[in-house]
Design an enzyme around this catalytic site. Structure first.
Site, PDB file in Angstrom:
ATOM      1  N   LYS A 158       0.840  -1.210   0.000  1.00 55.00           N
ATOM      2  CA  LYS A 158       0.000   0.000   0.000  1.00 55.00           C
ATOM      3  C   LYS A 158       0.869   1.251   0.000  1.00 55.00           C
ATOM      4  CE  LYS A 158      -1.789   1.568   4.003  1.00 55.00           C
ATOM      5  NZ  LYS A 158      -1.483   2.965   4.310  1.00 55.00           N
ATOM      6  N   ASN A 159       1.892   1.280   0.851  1.00 57.16           N
ATOM      7  CA  ASN A 159       2.671   2.507   1.044  1.00 57.16           C
ATOM      8  C   ASN A 159       3.744   2.730  -0.008  1.00 57.16           C
ATOM      9  OD1 ASN A 159       1.016   3.055   3.143  1.00 57.16           O
ATOM     10  ND2 ASN A 159       2.508   2.624   4.762  1.00 57.16           N
TER      11      ASN A 159
ATOM     12  N   CYS B 250      -4.964  12.823  12.616  1.00 60.66           N
ATOM     13  CA  CYS B 250      -5.634  11.528  12.503  1.00 60.66           C
ATOM     14  C   CYS B 250      -5.515  10.879  13.881  1.00 60.66           C
ATOM     15  CB  CYS B 250      -5.035  10.691  11.384  1.00 60.66           C
ATOM     16  SG  CYS B 250      -3.654   9.691  11.875  1.00 60.66           S
TER      17      CYS B 250
ATOM     18  N   ARG C   4       0.362  14.829  12.894  1.00 55.92           N
ATOM     19  CA  ARG C   4       0.905  14.539  11.553  1.00 55.92           C
ATOM     20  C   ARG C   4       0.905  15.765  10.639  1.00 55.92           C
ATOM     21  NH1 ARG C   4      -1.373   8.840   9.610  1.00 55.92           N
ATOM     22  NH2 ARG C   4       0.453   8.944   8.279  1.00 55.92           N
TER      23      ARG C   4
ATOM     24  N   VAL D  40       2.339  18.644   7.927  1.00 53.63           N
ATOM     25  CA  VAL D  40       3.041  18.467   6.640  1.00 53.63           C
ATOM     26  C   VAL D  40       3.962  19.665   6.373  1.00 53.63           C
ATOM     27  CG1 VAL D  40       1.371  16.914   5.563  1.00 53.63           C
ATOM     28  CG2 VAL D  40       1.000  19.406   5.455  1.00 53.63           C
ATOM     29  N   ASP D  41       4.441  20.268   7.450  1.00 49.97           N
ATOM     30  CA  ASP D  41       5.293  21.456   7.309  1.00 49.97           C
ATOM     31  C   ASP D  41       6.570  21.190   6.522  1.00 49.97           C
ATOM     32  OD1 ASP D  41       5.584  19.935   9.858  1.00 49.97           O
ATOM     33  OD2 ASP D  41       7.437  21.093   9.985  1.00 49.97           O
TER      34      ASP D  41
ATOM     35  N   ASP E  95       4.741   0.977  12.159  1.00 45.41           N
ATOM     36  CA  ASP E  95       3.523   0.333  11.633  1.00 45.41           C
ATOM     37  C   ASP E  95       3.394  -1.119  12.093  1.00 45.41           C
ATOM     38  OD1 ASP E  95       3.403   2.017   8.391  1.00 45.41           O
ATOM     39  OD2 ASP E  95       2.937   2.651  10.432  1.00 45.41           O
TER      40      ASP E  95
ATOM     41  N   ARG F 195      -8.673  -0.594   4.724  1.00 41.99           N
ATOM     42  CA  ARG F 195      -7.839   0.416   4.057  1.00 41.99           C
ATOM     43  C   ARG F 195      -6.494  -0.185   3.666  1.00 41.99           C
ATOM     44  NH1 ARG F 195      -7.654   6.111   6.911  1.00 41.99           N
ATOM     45  NH2 ARG F 195      -6.342   6.316   5.072  1.00 41.99           N
TER      46      ARG F 195
HETATM   47  C1  EPZ Z   1       4.161   7.182   6.378  1.00 42.36           C
HETATM   48  O1  EPZ Z   1       3.354   8.223   6.906  1.00 42.36           O
HETATM   49  C2  EPZ Z   1       3.265   5.971   6.269  1.00 42.36           C
HETATM   50  N1  EPZ Z   1       2.173   6.259   5.330  1.00 42.36           N
HETATM   51  C3  EPZ Z   1       2.714   5.614   7.645  1.00 42.36           C
HETATM   52  O2  EPZ Z   1       1.964   4.413   7.510  1.00 42.36           O
HETATM   53  C4  EPZ Z   1       3.892   5.345   8.585  1.00 42.36           C
HETATM   54  O3  EPZ Z   1       3.394   5.098   9.884  1.00 42.36           O
HETATM   55  C5  EPZ Z   1       4.821   6.570   8.613  1.00 42.36           C
HETATM   56  O4  EPZ Z   1       5.247   6.894   7.277  1.00 42.36           O
HETATM   57  C6  EPZ Z   1       6.068   6.331   9.455  1.00 42.36           C
HETATM   58  O5  EPZ Z   1       6.772   5.232   8.948  1.00 42.36           O
HETATM   59  C7  EPZ Z   1       2.431   6.211   4.008  1.00 42.36           C
HETATM   60  O6  EPZ Z   1       3.533   5.951   3.568  1.00 42.36           O
HETATM   61  C8  EPZ Z   1       1.265   6.486   3.101  1.00 42.36           C
HETATM   62  P1  EPZ Z   1       6.083  10.620   8.394  1.00 42.36           P
HETATM   63  P2  EPZ Z   1       3.904   9.737   6.900  1.00 42.36           P
HETATM   64  O7  EPZ Z   1       5.958  11.858   7.580  1.00 42.36           O
HETATM   65  O8  EPZ Z   1       4.795   9.946   5.760  1.00 42.36           O
HETATM   66  C9  EPZ Z   1       6.262  14.041  11.685  1.00 42.36           C
HETATM   67  C10 EPZ Z   1       0.106   3.021   7.749  1.00 42.36           C
HETATM   68  O9  EPZ Z   1      -0.291   2.452   8.767  1.00 42.36           O
HETATM   69  N2  EPZ Z   1       6.179  14.970  10.544  1.00 42.36           N
HETATM   70  O10 EPZ Z   1       7.229   9.713   8.160  1.00 42.36           O
HETATM   71  O11 EPZ Z   1       2.720  10.644   7.051  1.00 42.36           O
HETATM   72  C11 EPZ Z   1       5.008  13.194  11.856  1.00 42.36           C
HETATM   73  O12 EPZ Z   1       4.059  13.881  12.626  1.00 42.36           O
HETATM   74  C12 EPZ Z   1       0.553   4.461   7.814  1.00 42.36           C
HETATM   75  O13 EPZ Z   1       0.204   2.482   6.621  1.00 42.36           O
HETATM   76  C13 EPZ Z   1       6.180  16.357  10.779  1.00 42.36           C
HETATM   77  O14 EPZ Z   1       6.229  16.803  11.920  1.00 42.36           O
HETATM   78  O15 EPZ Z   1       4.749   9.782   8.234  1.00 42.36           O
HETATM   79  C14 EPZ Z   1       5.539  11.955  12.538  1.00 42.36           C
HETATM   80  O16 EPZ Z   1       5.644  12.220  13.929  1.00 42.36           O
HETATM   81  C15 EPZ Z   1       0.251   5.080   9.169  1.00 42.36           C
HETATM   82  N3  EPZ Z   1       6.119  17.213   9.722  1.00 42.36           N
HETATM   83  C16 EPZ Z   1       6.948  11.799  11.969  1.00 42.36           C
HETATM   84  O17 EPZ Z   1       7.293  13.086  11.429  1.00 42.36           O
HETATM   85  C17 EPZ Z   1       6.069  16.764   8.424  1.00 42.36           C
HETATM   86  O18 EPZ Z   1       6.026  17.606   7.489  1.00 42.36           O
HETATM   87  C18 EPZ Z   1       7.051  10.769  10.848  1.00 42.36           C
HETATM   88  O19 EPZ Z   1       5.999  11.037   9.945  1.00 42.36           O
HETATM   89  C19 EPZ Z   1       6.071  15.367   8.195  1.00 42.36           C
HETATM   90  C20 EPZ Z   1       6.135  14.495   9.269  1.00 42.36           C
END
Ligand code: EPZ
Length: 421
Positions: A22-23, A116, A121, A123-124, A308, A400
């Site tokens: 999926k990811n 969520c 989470r 996206v900055d 995950d 999902r």
């Molecule tokens: C990806 O999410 C995965 N989703 C998530 O899988 C997975 O848990 C996560 O990476 C961590 O491995 C997909 O790939 C579609 P991050 P993502 O950006 O990219 C913080 C599942 O179960 N952050 O790596 O959204 C964030 O809050 C899902 O399949 C910021 O602060 O996660 C988190 O604490 C759940 N600012 C950490 O970084 C940002 O701009 C890691 O988040 C981006 C992230």
């Protein structure tokens, strides 16, 4: 709302085929936006999130043609670079269209994903990276507005390791003018799979899988055909299900190299795990003891133990011998499965981002509620070993990210059925 009814106590035995990731599929579907030529993807998993993403792309003007577990996307007619709130609120991974739309169309309007269940989470880092590449990016009325004539290559440093942040910026950089270097990049295998697809489309990316990714921008990308990698989290979920039931299961279409950290922890718990590889076949064979030993984990970015898999591994520890310490370092609220596991008789104490799990002899079946995708997988795993019947409600979360999970578990000997609401 559908629920799953599980009769616990069955040892899993047999063979299960692991679906496409999926990811990896979600960012790779968005890569189609970067070219006017067709992109064909095979080994695409049949998941609600994939259908949601395909619906979003179609809404933008992308032609989508299915053929079994393959799909061909043609973005020549892309005319609406917008990801609306109604859709983004159901799937935050829609943020992955931001980079490609900005690079391809010079503009994008993408709803800011809300928080969520597992955390805020933000996206900055996605926004900061596009701004560093010359994009004018503002957040107004709940939408991210990005505008630029053409992105310029830049040196980017993300404040933390972000998987979709790395993926968004890597896709945007493919069409930028000049070289982009992403430092502190995510090293997840899904990032590598995306880079391989983009390079097949004519991109010039090196270093994917390390923490420094270099992208030489090109004028345009062309079509390609790409096979989606195996889902390492589905792989880990079935390994945990086999482990906790004392089972013996062969997982085909996947490999131990995708999740060494989990394999090591399951071997520490007492499982025998071997990888099988031949030119035409790859698989993992797991054989578990009657009772596992408790094993502590600490989640962190790849190649460390994946966040995950934390919920699923907690379920394994609920009936293991001894006490395990589970530390969640990525998300601030990813223990919601713990209170549901406690309803099944687990002995878990939570202190901030640390859970102390003391194994019990048996869990007792009960009605529990799924709160997010991986939490629901954790409850299914616990239900497989709980005495009597476990009803897992709100399994739309499960749908999902897991392709026909009850069919796959039934084929391995579990007694599990879906009850339509
Ligand atoms: C990806 O999410 C995965 N989703 C998530 O899988 C997975 O848990 C996560 O990476 C961590 O491995 C997909 O790939 C579609 P991050 P993502 O950006 O990219 C913080 C599942 O179960 N952050 O790596 O959204 C964030 O809050 C899902 O399949 C910021 O602060 O996660 C988190 O604490 C759940 N600012 C950490 O970084 C940002 O701009 C890691 O988040 C981006 C992230």
């Amino acid at each position: 709302m559908d629920k799953l009814v599980i009769e616990g106590g069955r040892r899993l035995e047999g063979e299960v085929r692991i679906s496409g990731a999926k990811n990896a599929a979600l960012p790779i579907l968005c890569a189609a936006l970067l070219t006017r030529e067709p992109l064909t993807l095979t080994n695409l998993p049949d998941l609600n999130d994939i259908r949601t993403m395909l619906g979003l792309l179609a809404q933008m003007g992308v032609k989508v043609e299915h053929a079994g577990n393959a799909v061909t996307l043609d973005a020549a007619g892309l005319d609406t670079p917008v990801a609306p709130y109604e859709l983004v609120k159901t799937m935050r991974a829609a943020i992955l269209v931001l980079g490609p739309l900005t690079a391809r169309c010079g503009e994008a309007r993408v709803s800011l994903p809300g928080g969520c269940a597992i955390g805020a989470r933000p996206v900055d880092q996605h926004i900061k990276g596009l701004q560093a590449m010359g994009g004018e990016v503002a957040v107004e009325h709940g939408y991210i507005h990005a505008r630029v004539a053409r992105l310029k290559g830049a040196r980017l440093f993300t404040d933390m390791v972000t998987v979709t942040g790395t993926e968004n910026l890597m896709m945007a950089a493919c069409l930028a003018d000049g070289e982009t270097v992403i430092e502190n990049a995510a090293r997840e295998p899904e990032v590598v799979d995306l880079a391989q697809c983009l390079n097949a489309m004519g991109a010039r990316i090196s270093g994917a899988g390390t923490d420094v990714v270099r992208i030489q921008g090109v004028e345009r990308l062309h079509g390609a055909t790409h096979r989606i990698m195996p889902d390492r989290i589905e792989t880990g979920t079935f390994l945990c299900a086999a482990a906790v039931t004392g089972g013996k299961v062969r997982l085909t279409g996947t490999s131990t190299g995708l999740l060494d950290a989990l394999v090591d922890k399951l071997m520490d718990a007492g499982c025998e795990i071997t990888g099988e590889k031949s030119p035409s076949h790859e698989a993992i064979l797991i054989e578990a003891p009657r009772r596992l030993k408790a094993v502590s984990i600490r989640t962190a970015p790849y190649p460390a133990f994946p966040t995950d898999m934390q919920a699923q591994f907690m379920a394994v520890n609920t009936v293991a011998e001894g006490t395990a310490v589970i530390r969640e370092t990525i998300f601030e609220n990813r223990f919601m499965h713990a209170v549901e596991l406690i309803r099944l008789g687990a002995d878990i104490k939570i202190d901030g981002n640390t859970a102390f799990v003391t194994g019990v002899e048996r869990l007792q079946g009960a009605t529990v509620m799924a709160t997010d995708l991986r939490a629901s997988a954790s409850l299914v795993i616990a239900g497989l070993v709980a005495e009597g019947e476990t009803h897992v409600e709100r399994i739309y979360h499960l749908d999902r990210g897991y392709e026909h999970i009850e069919n796959k578990l039934t084929a391995l000997g579990a007694v599990i059925r879906r009850v339509k609401a």
